[in-house]
Design a protein around this motif. Structure first.
Motif, PDB file in Angstrom:
ATOM      1  N   ASP A   1       0.842  -1.198   0.000  1.00  0.00           N
ATOM      2  CA  ASP A   1       0.000   0.000   0.000  1.00  0.00           C
ATOM      3  C   ASP A   1       0.876   1.245   0.000  1.00  0.00           C
ATOM      4  O   ASP A   1       1.845   1.331   0.750  1.00  0.00           O
ATOM      5  CB  ASP A   1      -0.900   0.041   1.249  1.00  0.00           C
TER       6      ASP A   1
ATOM      7  N   ASP B   1      -1.839   3.849  -6.075  1.00  0.00           N
ATOM      8  CA  ASP B   1      -1.562   4.465  -4.775  1.00  0.00           C
ATOM      9  C   ASP B   1      -0.062   4.676  -4.602  1.00  0.00           C
ATOM     10  O   ASP B   1       0.693   3.735  -4.424  1.00  0.00           O
ATOM     11  CB  ASP B   1      -2.114   3.566  -3.662  1.00  0.00           C
TER      12      ASP B   1
ATOM     13  N   SER C   1       1.074   7.021  -2.259  1.00  0.00           N
ATOM     14  CA  SER C   1       0.930   7.980  -1.168  1.00  0.00           C
ATOM     15  C   SER C   1       1.958   7.842  -0.049  1.00  0.00           C
ATOM     16  O   SER C   1       2.127   8.757   0.738  1.00  0.00           O
ATOM     17  CB  SER C   1      -0.469   7.848  -0.559  1.00  0.00           C
TER      18      SER C   1
END
Length: 172
Positions: free
Chosen positions: A85, A104, A106
């Motif tokens: 993630d 993603d 991030s």
């Protein structure tokens, strides 16, 4: 040079770098990166496709070579690096019957990685009926230059003239 470091290794797209990323060939599931060092060509197959991921893989190669470790480990492990993630993990979901692809990136965003991700986002090709949305949040813990870093990111987005950009957070 000021600190009298005996050896400095460089990495980049430029041919004069010690480790020169010559070419990245991508398909839907993997990439092959060609790296040149002193006329020696390394071809590493990886399940990573994004430029900064391949760049990090090349740094691993540099560390292994510098420390006289077997580069075979890099060749073996690069084929199946786990997805995490915030580090390029892709999710596909359906919203109102339309498939939406989320990438993603991030985790621990810095100005350099933000720019790399924006470049990658710009390179994503779509069909005529598809749309792209770039969504960026604040970069934290940047010190006294935090506002100028955020302004640089906004300038980069404006340079690409994206149709859909969403900036989140107090700094943006």
């Amino acid at each position: 040079k000021k600190m009298k470091i005996s050896q400095i290794l460089t990495l980049g797209k430029e041919a004069n770098s010690n480790y020169h990323i010559r070419k990245i060939t991508r398909d839907k599931k993997s990439s092959i990166v060609e790296i040149i060092k002193n006329k020696k060509i390394y071809k590493i197959q990886s399940n990573k496709k994004l430029y900064h991921q391949v760049f990090n893989l090349t740094i691993c190669l540099m560390i292994f070579e510098y420390n006289n470790l077997s580069v075979k480990t890099i060749y073996d492990k690069a084929k199946n690096i786990p997805l995490i993630d915030g580090r390029g993990l892709e999710n596909k979901v359906f919203i109102n019957g339309k498939k939406v692809r989320f990438i993603d990136e991030s985790y621990n965003a810095s100005p350099a990685t933000m720019k790399i991700c924006i470049n990658y986002f710009n390179e994503i090709k779509l069909s005529d009926k598809q749309k792209k949305y770039i969504i960026l949040g604040d970069m934290n813990e940047l010190g006294t230059d935090t506002i100028s870093y955020h302004k640089d990111i906004i300038k980069k987005i404006l340079d690409y003239n994206f149709d859909n950009a969403i900036l989140c957070g107090k700094l943006f």
